[in-house]
Scaffold this motif. Structure first.
Motif, PDB file in Angstrom:
ATOM      1  N   ILE A  81      42.970  41.587  33.155  1.00  0.00           N
ATOM      2  CA  ILE A  81      41.818  41.055  33.634  1.00  0.00           C
ATOM      3  C   ILE A  81      41.350  39.989  32.523  1.00  0.00           C
ATOM      4  O   ILE A  81      40.874  39.042  32.926  1.00  0.00           O
ATOM      5  N   GLU A  82      41.452  40.585  31.243  1.00  0.00           N
ATOM      6  CA  GLU A  82      41.135  39.566  30.184  1.00  0.00           C
ATOM      7  C   GLU A  82      42.025  38.490  30.273  1.00  0.00           C
ATOM      8  O   GLU A  82      41.496  37.326  29.702  1.00  0.00           O
ATOM      9  N   SER A  83      43.200  38.462  30.577  1.00  0.00           N
ATOM     10  CA  SER A  83      44.186  37.421  30.695  1.00  0.00           C
ATOM     11  C   SER A  83      44.040  36.457  31.876  1.00  0.00           C
ATOM     12  O   SER A  83      44.466  35.107  31.990  1.00  0.00           O
ATOM     13  N   GLY A  84      43.252  36.861  32.869  1.00  0.00           N
ATOM     14  CA  GLY A  84      42.932  36.307  34.042  1.00  0.00           C
ATOM     15  C   GLY A  84      44.183  36.606  35.079  1.00  0.00           C
ATOM     16  O   GLY A  84      44.383  35.748  36.031  1.00  0.00           O
ATOM     17  N   ASP A  85      45.213  37.294  34.798  1.00  0.00           N
ATOM     18  CA  ASP A  85      46.474  37.665  35.531  1.00  0.00           C
ATOM     19  C   ASP A  85      46.534  38.694  36.689  1.00  0.00           C
ATOM     20  O   ASP A  85      47.487  38.506  37.125  1.00  0.00           O
ATOM     21  N   THR A  86      45.257  39.121  36.796  1.00  0.00           N
ATOM     22  CA  THR A  86      45.263  40.060  38.088  1.00  0.00           C
ATOM     23  C   THR A  86      43.863  39.884  38.858  1.00  0.00           C
ATOM     24  O   THR A  86      42.861  39.338  38.517  1.00  0.00           O
ATOM     25  N   SER A  87      43.989  40.309  40.013  1.00  0.00           N
ATOM     26  CA  SER A  87      42.777  40.492  40.989  1.00  0.00           C
ATOM     27  C   SER A  87      42.128  41.836  40.717  1.00  0.00           C
ATOM     28  O   SER A  87      42.931  42.734  40.078  1.00  0.00           O
ATOM     29  N   TYR A  88      41.050  42.001  40.642  1.00  0.00           N
ATOM     30  CA  TYR A  88      40.120  43.388  40.449  1.00  0.00           C
ATOM     31  C   TYR A  88      38.933  43.400  41.257  1.00  0.00           C
ATOM     32  O   TYR A  88      38.526  42.582  41.932  1.00  0.00           O
ATOM     33  N   THR A  89      38.686  44.706  41.041  1.00  0.00           N
ATOM     34  CA  THR A  89      37.660  44.931  42.266  1.00  0.00           C
ATOM     35  C   THR A  89      36.094  44.733  41.359  1.00  0.00           C
ATOM     36  O   THR A  89      36.134  44.721  40.182  1.00  0.00           O
ATOM     37  N   ILE A  90      35.019  44.788  42.321  1.00  0.00           N
ATOM     38  CA  ILE A  90      33.634  44.620  41.650  1.00  0.00           C
ATOM     39  C   ILE A  90      33.426  45.749  40.791  1.00  0.00           C
ATOM     40  O   ILE A  90      32.882  45.655  39.790  1.00  0.00           O
ATOM     41  N   ASP A  91      33.928  46.995  41.121  1.00  0.00           N
ATOM     42  CA  ASP A  91      33.683  48.150  40.572  1.00  0.00           C
ATOM     43  C   ASP A  91      34.362  48.218  39.150  1.00  0.00           C
ATOM     44  O   ASP A  91      33.480  48.420  38.157  1.00  0.00           O
ATOM     45  N   SER A  92      35.357  47.650  39.051  1.00  0.00           N
ATOM     46  CA  SER A  92      36.132  47.308  37.536  1.00  0.00           C
ATOM     47  C   SER A  92      34.989  46.616  36.661  1.00  0.00           C
ATOM     48  O   SER A  92      35.097  46.969  35.561  1.00  0.00           O
ATOM     49  N   LEU A  93      34.644  45.374  37.409  1.00  0.00           N
ATOM     50  CA  LEU A  93      33.792  44.542  36.651  1.00  0.00           C
ATOM     51  C   LEU A  93      32.303  45.280  36.276  1.00  0.00           C
ATOM     52  O   LEU A  93      32.146  44.903  35.323  1.00  0.00           O
ATOM     53  N   ILE A  94      32.222  45.984  37.110  1.00  0.00           N
ATOM     54  CA  ILE A  94      30.648  46.682  36.761  1.00  0.00           C
ATOM     55  C   ILE A  94      31.066  47.890  35.648  1.00  0.00           C
ATOM     56  O   ILE A  94      30.131  48.058  34.597  1.00  0.00           O
TER      57      ILE A  94
END
Length: 105
Positions: A81-94
């Motif tokens: 996530i930090e490197s921008g190499d993956t998709s993630y859910t809104i839940d992860s971001l929250i």
């Protein structure tokens, strides 16, 4: 257009202009270009969000491992996530924003 419906002169002109501006033969090419531009934009946004998360994590003194544990996610996922190499859910971001006390909006 609906069969039997009469168009006003304004509607007829608008219909004619719209159909002149778009070359139906080039439509698949135009769609692919838009999709490509969307992917580039999304990658840029993911990279920017990841960089902000990493900077804030480091500023607050968290290791990647510690923040990942606090967010109940793997260290690998958080690193991606930090490197921008993956998709993630809104839940992860929250979860991340709650732990780091970041405002999302």
């Amino acid at each position: 257009m609906t069969k039997g419906k009469k168009l006003s002169l304004t509607e007829l002109k608008r219909f004619h202009v719209i159909h002149q501006e778009i070359d139906i033969e080039k439509l698949p090419e135009m769609i692919e270009k838009i999709k490509s531009e969307e992917k580039i934009l999304l990658a840029s946004v993911k990279k920017e969000i990841g960089t902000k998360i990493k900077n804030e994590r480091e500023k607050q003194g968290f290791s990647l491992y510690k923040l990942a544990r606090m967010c109940n996610m793997s260290q690998t996922l958080l690193g991606n996530i930090e490197s921008g190499d993956t998709s993630y859910t809104i839940d992860s971001l929250i979860k991340i924003s709650d732990v780091l006390k970041l405002k999302l909006l």
